[in-house]
Motif scaffolding. Structure first.
Motif, short mmCIF file in Angstrom:
data_model
loop_
_atom_site.label_atom_id
_atom_site.label_comp_id
_atom_site.label_asym_id
_atom_site.label_seq_id
_atom_site.Cartn_x
_atom_site.Cartn_y
_atom_site.Cartn_z
N GLN A 2 -2.66 -12.97 -9.75
CA GLN A 2 -1.90 -11.71 -9.82
C GLN A 2 -0.62 -11.91 -9.01
OE1 GLN A 2 -5.79 -9.14 -10.08
NE2 GLN A 2 -4.03 -7.85 -10.22
N CYS A 3 -0.49 -11.28 -7.84
CA CYS A 3 0.77 -11.51 -7.11
C CYS A 3 0.85 -12.95 -6.61
CB CYS A 3 0.92 -10.51 -5.98
SG CYS A 3 0.04 -10.93 -4.46
N GLY A 4 -0.29 -13.58 -6.38
CA GLY A 4 -0.31 -14.99 -5.99
C GLY A 4 -0.07 -15.25 -4.52
N PHE A 5 0.08 -14.20 -3.73
CA PHE A 5 0.39 -14.40 -2.31
C PHE A 5 -0.77 -15.10 -1.60
CE2 PHE A 5 1.45 -12.96 2.05
CZ PHE A 5 2.80 -13.28 2.06
N CYS A 6 -1.99 -14.82 -2.05
CA CYS A 6 -3.17 -15.42 -1.41
C CYS A 6 -3.62 -16.70 -2.11
CB CYS A 6 -4.32 -14.43 -1.44
SG CYS A 6 -4.92 -14.15 -3.12
N CYS A 38 -7.67 -11.09 -0.28
CA CYS A 38 -6.90 -10.85 -1.50
C CYS A 38 -6.92 -9.35 -1.76
CB CYS A 38 -7.49 -11.61 -2.68
SG CYS A 38 -6.61 -11.25 -4.20
N ARG A 39 -5.73 -8.76 -1.88
CA ARG A 39 -5.65 -7.32 -2.11
C ARG A 39 -5.72 -6.99 -3.60
NH1 ARG A 39 -5.15 -2.82 -3.89
NH2 ARG A 39 -3.92 -1.12 -3.03
N CYS A 40 -5.29 -7.96 -4.44
CA CYS A 40 -5.07 -7.61 -5.85
C CYS A 40 -6.31 -7.77 -6.72
CB CYS A 40 -3.98 -8.49 -6.45
SG CYS A 40 -2.41 -8.45 -5.59
N THR A 41 -7.12 -8.81 -6.49
CA THR A 41 -8.01 -9.23 -7.56
C THR A 41 -9.43 -8.67 -7.51
OG1 THR A 41 -8.85 -11.15 -6.37
CG2 THR A 41 -6.84 -11.46 -7.65
N LEU A 305 -0.66 -7.51 0.53
CA LEU A 305 -0.87 -8.61 1.48
C LEU A 305 0.45 -9.09 2.09
CD1 LEU A 305 -3.54 -9.73 2.30
CD2 LEU A 305 -3.10 -11.73 0.90
S1 FES Z 1 -3.34 -12.09 -5.84
FE1 FES Z 1 -2.25 -10.63 -4.63
S2 FES Z 1 -3.21 -10.77 -2.70
FE2 FES Z 1 -4.42 -12.07 -3.94
#
Ligand code: FES
Length: 696
Positions: A2-6, A38-41, A305
């Motif tokens: 998703q956002c890929g930050f993690c 991870c906030r998104c997944t 995140l």
């Molecule tokens: S994909 Fe967004 S914080 Fe894990």
């Protein structure tokens, strides 16, 4: 992804696990990943990805994940689910996406199909894609001094010692920058009043409010400089409860004379919203039954995140570049200009990849401060919120108090009255628009012909609230869903049937749509299509709703399980305000540059927009080079909010691609001497004529 930050951290963790344990159980994978937030997944797909990677490393065959596509039957009651989706024995294994499409929907080749995200590889490989990953030479570290008090006047502030510290290049207080009033919510021009903030003020209205900023050679020096600033506060009485804040004698949070547009500053009411349709009092008086309920929802932080982070610098043309994790780059450019005394044309805002936003990056929180420090020092400056500051100094969901009264006759809701207290915290920002959306959705979901909405949006000495997924609609629809379920219980009705009998149907006008726009009068709207009937039918089947509900009734004891059904409505885009544009440039090899102002904050919108262009132009997504969200190079877009990108930016991309397609068809028709260019098909990177000729 998703956002890929993690994601790089997830990947390294998974690699370490699989090096030790080539065939880990699900529990072992979850345990290994538990240290990576991870906030998104929600981790379901991450765990599945590790399982699939483990299988691939063991040389097992790993089939691709393809969505299951089903045609929607005309009668929603006939919808059936593939067996695996029933999960009646509590199975947890991830399932592929299940897509139901109505038969009249055109078949697609790229849109709606499994597609690797256009930014997936660079995110997974941990390439320098986020704001903080690229640091200009000579960059200074900015830091923000925040208020330890919830309400206080700054009687005196002295930054001399901080400025004298070697390595400190600037310390700014409210005495050092012009006082320009603004509203921090990233909204379309003109931002709704009141403009109740100044970049740095002589009064603080919540713990975490801005007091001063410093820029220094290292983060530690910047923090040390903040500690040397002497602030003499006159501590003022505090009010945290919005109902108390409205009472006579409560502390007045905005007593400054230069804020215009507060409804009643003496009672801390920033907005009073009133809207109605029909005759609610008469309809309630005539109704067979009248029910009331009060519902409260709490404050909630978006908790993306990646914190708010921003880097500003002068470019070689003396233009200010703002590299920022923002959902609204074009709004930021317009809003920051008057605060820093630069014309819009001397500002460029660049949005790199974003590590999640969930609405909270629809605010201007650091850009003006960072820019002030670059202007003061001439040097690039970086500012980033700490996690603590995300809670004290950014935004959150509005805590609401909702009082509903509904009139019911013959199983139908004939009238509804909603009084809503919206706690906006110390500043107005999104206070008006969030409550208007909440009132509209809360009273339109079941769409009684007589409806009245009154809302007081109230200042308190708490950190301000703002945009958060659903934008007020969630709170109010929670309230009305609970009340409708309670009404059904009291009247001995099946709650699902009662809601179904009352929810907004196709063809019905939305009675409050004209009077309750977003921050202004809206547009008459009606429901034009709805998949709700089928969606609820599928949901009831998949959850085994009625059997579980019956079984749950037999429970005793203190802890009991329940199952309920709620429906919500949500708009995509803001009528009359949202707009988008796209540019497509063809390259020598038949690939295209797709330039879009739309802001992908981890939602995958860059990929979705590329799919739309690819579908229209008959090319693979690989042939599109996507570049988004740079106010110098991409066309205008209002930004990522109101769930609008796929529909509004997507339509801009589709229309642009259609124009290019027509140009290609016309040119090919000219070469082939074909009379009707529209008969030429674009497919597989080729133009194909009805007689089978083709050209690339
Ligand atoms: S994909 Fe967004 S914080 Fe894990």
């Amino acid at each position: 992804v998703q956002c890929g930050f993690c994601t790089p951290a997830q990947l390294l963790t998974a690699k370490a696990l699989l090096d030790q344990s080539p065939n880990p159980s699900e529990d072992e994978i979850r345990e290994a990943l538990s240290g990576v937030m991870c906030r998104c997944t929600g981790y379901v797909k991450t765990v599945e990805a590790v399982q699939r990677a483990a299988a691939a490393l063991r040389d097992e065959t790993v089939p691709p994940i393809e969505p299951l596509e089903q045609e929607l039957p005309a009668d929603a009651a006939e919808v059936t689910l593939p067996k695996a989706f029933y999960r009646r024995s509590g199975e947890r294994a991830p399932l592929p996406p299940l897509i139901y499409t109505p038969p009249e929907m055109p078949k697609t080749r790229v849109v709606g199909k499994a597609q690797k995200k256009v930014d997936a590889e660079k995110l997974v490989r941990g390439r320098p894609v986020f704001t903080d990953d690229k640091r200009p030479a000579g960059m200074l570290y900015g830091a923000l001094l925040t208020s330890p008090h919830a309400h206080a006047r700054i009687k005196h502030i002295n930054a001399d010692k901080a400025r004298a510290l070697p390595g400190v290049h600037a310390v700014l207080t409210h005495q050092d920058i012009p006082r320009v009033k603004y509203a921090s919510g990233g909204q379309s021009y003109p931002n709704p009043l009141p403009y109740d903030q100044a970049s740095l003020d002589d009064k603080v209205r919540h713990e975490g409010d801005r007091v001063a900023i410093a820029a220094a050679e290292t983060p530690e020096l910047a923090e040390k400089a903040l500690r040397l600033i002497e602030v003499d506060y006159e501590i003022l009485p505090v009010v945290l409860d919005p109902e108390e804040a409205m009472k006579a004698g409560a502390p007045i949070i905005h007593d400054e004379p230069d804020t215009e547009g507060i409804f009643d500053a003496q009672r801390n009411i920033v907005h009073r919203i009133e809207s109605k349709v029909g005759d609610v009092d008469a309809a309630l008086a005539a109704a067979e039954h009248v029910f009331e309920g009060e519902y409260r929802t709490p404050k909630q932080q978006q908790a993306h995140l990646e914190p708010h982070v921003c880097i500003t610098y002068w470019d070689e043309d003396d233009r200010l570049v703002i590299r920022s994790a923002t959902q609204v780059p074009f709004h930021i450019r317009r809003m920051v200009a008057p605060l820093i005394g630069l014309p819009v044309k001397r500002i460029r805002v660049v949005k790199p990849r974003i590590g999640g936003g969930f609405g909270n990056k629809q605010e201007m929180l650091l850009e003006d401060l960072c820019a002030h420090l670059t202007i003061a020092t001439g040097r690039p400056v970086r500012m980033e919120y700490t996690r603590r500051q995300e809670f004290t100094s950014s935004r959150s969901r509005h805590p609401n108090i909702m009082r509903y009264k509904v009139g019911i006759s013959a199983g139908k809701i004939v009238a509804a009255d909603l009084y809503l207290i919206g706690d906006t915290g110390a500043y107005g920002t999104h206070g008006l628009t969030v409550q208007m959306v909440g009132g509209f959705k809360g009273l339109t979901l079941f769409n009684p012909p007589n409806a009245r909405f009154v809302s007081d949006v109230v200042y308190t000495n708490k950190p301000p609230t703002g945009a958060f997924r659903g934008y007020g609609a969630m709170q109010c629809q929670f309230g009305i869903n609970v009340l409708m379920a309670e009404v059904a219980e009291k009247l001995g009705l099946d709650a699902v049937k009662f809601k179904r009998d009352n929810w907004l149907k196709v063809g019905e006008p939305m009675h409050l749509s004209k009077s309750l726009g977003e921050g202004r009068e809206g547009f008459a709207q009606k429901m034009e299509s709805s998949g709700l009937e089928a969606c609820v039918a599928i949901g009831l089947e998949a959850t085994d709703y009625y059997r579980k509900r019956e079984a749950n009734r037999q429970q005793n004891g203190v802890i009991r399980r329940g199952i309920g059904m709620a429906v919500v409505m949500h708009g995509s885009g803001i009528a009359g305000l949202d707009m988008a544009a796209a540019t497509l440039k063809m390259n020598d090899d038949g690939s295209f540059n797709l330039l879009i102002g739309a802001t992908d904050l981890g939602t995958g919108s860059d990929t979705i927009l590329a799919q739309i262009a690819a579908e229209t132009l008959g090319i693979p997504v690989d042939d599109l080079i996507v570049y988004s969200s740079d106010t110098d190079f991409t066309p205008f877009d209002t930004g990522a909010y109101a769930s609008s990108t796929t529909y509004i930016s997507g339509e801009a991309v589709r229309k642009t691609a259609l124009k290019i397609k027509a140009q290609i068809q016309e040119y090919a028709a000219l070469l082939w001497k074909v009379d009707r260019p529209e008969t030429l098909i674009l497919q597989d990177r080729k133009v194909i004529a009805p007689d089978g000729r083709s050209m690339t």
